[in-house]
Structures are given as C-alpha cells and as structure tokens.
Design a protein around this motif. Structure first.
Motif, short mmCIF file in Angstrom:
data_model
loop_
_atom_site.label_atom_id
_atom_site.label_comp_id
_atom_site.label_asym_id
_atom_site.label_seq_id
_atom_site.Cartn_x
_atom_site.Cartn_y
_atom_site.Cartn_z
N ASN A 108 0.85 -1.19 0.00
CA ASN A 108 0.00 0.00 0.00
C ASN A 108 0.88 1.24 0.00
N LEU A 109 0.30 2.37 -0.33
CA LEU A 109 1.05 3.62 -0.38
C LEU A 109 1.30 4.13 1.03
N GLU A 110 2.49 4.74 1.22
CA GLU A 110 2.90 5.19 2.55
C GLU A 110 3.39 6.63 2.50
N VAL A 111 3.40 7.26 3.66
CA VAL A 111 4.03 8.57 3.79
C VAL A 111 5.50 8.42 3.41
N GLY A 112 5.98 9.31 2.54
CA GLY A 112 7.36 9.22 2.08
C GLY A 112 7.43 8.87 0.60
N TYR A 113 8.56 8.32 0.21
CA TYR A 113 8.85 8.02 -1.19
C TYR A 113 8.14 6.75 -1.62
N ASN A 114 7.38 6.84 -2.71
CA ASN A 114 6.66 5.69 -3.27
C ASN A 114 6.97 5.60 -4.76
N GLU A 115 7.64 4.53 -5.18
CA GLU A 115 7.85 4.29 -6.60
C GLU A 115 6.63 3.57 -7.15
N ILE A 116 6.04 4.11 -8.21
CA ILE A 116 4.76 3.63 -8.73
C ILE A 116 4.88 3.38 -10.23
N SER A 117 4.27 2.30 -10.68
CA SER A 117 4.20 1.98 -12.11
C SER A 117 2.74 1.89 -12.52
N ILE A 118 2.44 2.37 -13.72
CA ILE A 118 1.07 2.23 -14.22
C ILE A 118 1.09 1.60 -15.61
N ARG A 119 0.02 0.87 -15.91
CA ARG A 119 -0.19 0.29 -17.24
C ARG A 119 -1.62 0.60 -17.67
N ILE A 120 -1.80 0.83 -18.96
CA ILE A 120 -3.12 1.11 -19.51
C ILE A 120 -3.45 0.03 -20.52
N LYS A 121 -4.51 -0.71 -20.28
CA LYS A 121 -4.88 -1.82 -21.15
C LYS A 121 -6.07 -1.44 -22.01
N ASP A 122 -5.88 -1.55 -23.34
CA ASP A 122 -6.95 -1.29 -24.30
C ASP A 122 -7.78 -2.57 -24.43
N MET A 123 -9.04 -2.54 -23.99
CA MET A 123 -9.86 -3.75 -23.98
C MET A 123 -10.28 -4.19 -25.38
N ALA A 124 -10.22 -3.26 -26.35
CA ALA A 124 -10.63 -3.60 -27.71
C ALA A 124 -9.69 -4.62 -28.34
N ASN A 125 -8.39 -4.49 -28.07
CA ASN A 125 -7.43 -5.44 -28.64
C ASN A 125 -6.71 -6.26 -27.57
N ASP A 126 -7.08 -6.05 -26.31
CA ASP A 126 -6.51 -6.79 -25.19
C ASP A 126 -5.00 -6.59 -25.10
N LYS A 127 -4.53 -5.37 -25.40
CA LYS A 127 -3.10 -5.07 -25.36
C LYS A 127 -2.85 -3.84 -24.50
N TYR A 128 -1.63 -3.78 -23.95
CA TYR A 128 -1.23 -2.63 -23.16
C TYR A 128 -0.71 -1.52 -24.07
N VAL A 129 -0.97 -0.28 -23.70
CA VAL A 129 -0.70 0.87 -24.55
C VAL A 129 0.71 1.40 -24.29
N SER A 130 1.43 1.70 -25.38
CA SER A 130 2.81 2.17 -25.25
C SER A 130 2.98 3.63 -25.64
N ASN A 131 1.93 4.28 -26.09
CA ASN A 131 2.04 5.68 -26.52
C ASN A 131 1.01 6.57 -25.83
N ALA A 132 0.75 6.29 -24.56
CA ALA A 132 -0.30 7.02 -23.83
C ALA A 132 0.15 8.38 -23.32
N ALA A 133 1.47 8.59 -23.18
CA ALA A 133 2.03 9.87 -22.69
C ALA A 133 1.30 10.36 -21.44
N PRO A 134 1.23 9.56 -20.38
CA PRO A 134 0.44 9.95 -19.22
C PRO A 134 1.13 11.01 -18.35
N THR A 135 0.32 11.81 -17.69
CA THR A 135 0.78 12.71 -16.64
C THR A 135 -0.10 12.45 -15.41
#
Length: 284
Positions: free
Chosen positions: A58-85
């Motif tokens: 779980n997330l804690e007070v302090g430094y948290n390294e986080i990874s996110i993935r975005i899955k396109d349900m139409a083709n069941d693939k993860y997105v590589s050009n989402a440019a998230p902020t």
C-alpha cells in the motif's frame, strides 16, 4: 532390410527430437514487466483499464515508486504511446495541496510508465489523497481520478522530513535506498524538493547533505567510509554511501547545505549534542 528400416526410423525420430528441442530453445520466453510488483489499484473504464503497481502492499508517507499500465480492452493489449501525466492532491478540511512527484516515463519498458510520489502526510476519514491521471488512448484524451489511501510506514521509522530551512524555504527530504540495508557500505539515495506553492514542488539541485550514522543504543558510535549525499543530474536524486557496521537501530544524522556552503538544517553530532534535528531512521 528390416534392420535398415529400423535404423531409418530411429534416425527420423532422433532428427525430429533435435528439431523440437531446438525450437523450444529458440522460443522466446515471455517476460512479465511488472513481475515482483503488487497491483494495488485498478481503474475500470468503458473501453480500457488503468492499473497501478507498487513494490509495497500500500502507499505510505514518504517516497513511493509507482508503475502504471493502460490496457486497451478492444485489442486486449497494453498501450505504449499514452504519454500519461499525473497530479497527486490532498483534500483537507480547509485547504488542498499537491505533493512532490516525478514525471511518468516508459524508458525501460514501453507499456510500463514509472515515476514516484512523495506523500507528506497520511490520509484519514475526512482528509484524503487523490491522484488524477491524464493520458491519450486511440487519439483521445482521457482523465481518471483515483482516491488512494496513504498510511504511516508500518515500521514507524522516520524516512521523510518536511521542514523549514534557515532560508525560510520549506523542504521535503525523503529516503529512497537502500531498501534492504546490509552490514556493509550501502548505496544511499534520497530525493530533495522544495515547496514553492501549494501546487508546486520543484527538485532542489546541487545542494549537499552530510551523512553521520549513529547507534544510540550502542554508545552513539558512528562508522567509517560514509560519503555525503550529492546531486546526480541523470537520476535527479542525491547519492552517497552509508556504512553500517552491525545490525540494529541506526539514526542517520544529516545536515542540509546549500550551494553557498550555508547550513539550512541540521547540526553536528558531538558529546554535547547526541543527534541532529534532521535525520533518517533505520533498523535491520
């Protein structure tokens, strides 16, 4: 003649076995780019999902390294050009503020966007953290807001310092590494931000943080071969060396020094002053 038939049959089987073995050896093994991480949140949308991963449970007070993935349900693939902020927001009873955070990048794995957030305080029943994600999917801009729970570290040790420096600037200093300290000279890493406003927390560059680890329960002895933390532009973090000569509880006494050599926070440790007001805690 029968003998020859048996020989040819054996040769055919042998060739087939070698061919199959070769195919198996050349078949690439699928690698899970988030192996070893915990999926702590998932945001379901109409045509996609956003998955949030962390090394922690779980997330804690302090430094948290986080990874996110975005899955396109139409083709069941993860997105590589989402440019998230992203933007972390603390909703308090009388005010709102953000938190120090990095950009999200996918330089290591095209479908995994990594970054970190330094949460300054825990959430509770009436005050809570929310992370707003913006990203592109199939040419359309998307926005999702996720309410997250942030708790105090389970070990109760201080690894994050929020303080006012002698220059009247508020700083946030957070411990990053080592995650698993050992009786050795460890690579020490931290991040340093300053608060410009309730929404702006820029990285502080080119300061110096002195390192003086002590064992309060063992006569407050120190250790040799420590190296002060200095800024590394490639990682945007502060790197140094931490010498731990035995297991147990350590207080890592620190001093923050600006580019003019002025001490902004912290004191020397000596007989009259057993600890600095700026420190991290470790126990292993």
């Amino acid at each position: 003649m029968k003998t020859l038939k048996y020989i040819f049959a054996l040769l055919f089987l042998s060739a087939t076995f070698v061919s199959c073995s070769g195919d198996d050896e050349n078949t690439p093994v699928a690698v899970n780019p988030v192996e070893g991480l915990n999926m702590i949140y998932e945001i379901p949308a109409t045509d996609h999902t956003v998955q949030i991963y962390s090394e922690k449970q779980n997330l804690e007070v302090g430094y948290n390294e986080i990874s996110i993935r975005i899955k396109d349900m139409a083709n069941d693939k993860y997105v590589s050009n989402a440019a998230p902020t992203w933007m972390p927001m603390m909703h308090m009873e009388t005010m709102e503020h953000s938190a120090p955070h990095s950009m999200l990048t996918n330089s290591e794995e095209s479908t995994v966007y990594k970054g970190h957030i330094v949460f300054q305080m825990a959430s509770n029943d009436t005050e809570y953290w929310e992370v707003v994600f913006n990203y592109s999917l199939n040419g359309q801009q998307k926005e999702e807001a996720l309410r997250v729970s942030v708790s105090q570290p389970a070990d109760g040790l201080k690894k994050t310092q929020v303080f006012m420096g002698s220059d009247d600037t508020r700083y946030i200093l957070a411990y990053v590494n080592p995650k698993d300290p050992k009786v050795a000279v460890n690579d020490l890493q931290a991040v340093l931000y300053k608060m410009e406003s309730m929404m702006s927390f820029p990285i502080v560059e080119n300061y110096r943080i002195t390192v003086d680890p002590r064992m309060p329960g063992m006569g407050n002895h120190s250790s040799p071969n420590n190296v002060d933390l200095t800024y590394t532009s490639a990682t945007k973090m502060y790197d140094g060396k931490l010498s731990l000569t035995m297991t147990g509880y350590w207080k890592i006494n620190l001093k923050l020094i600006n580019t003019n050599g002025e001490i902004l926070k912290g004191e020397d440790v000596n007989e009259g002053n057993p600890e600095s007001s700026l420190y991290f805690e470790l126990e292993f």
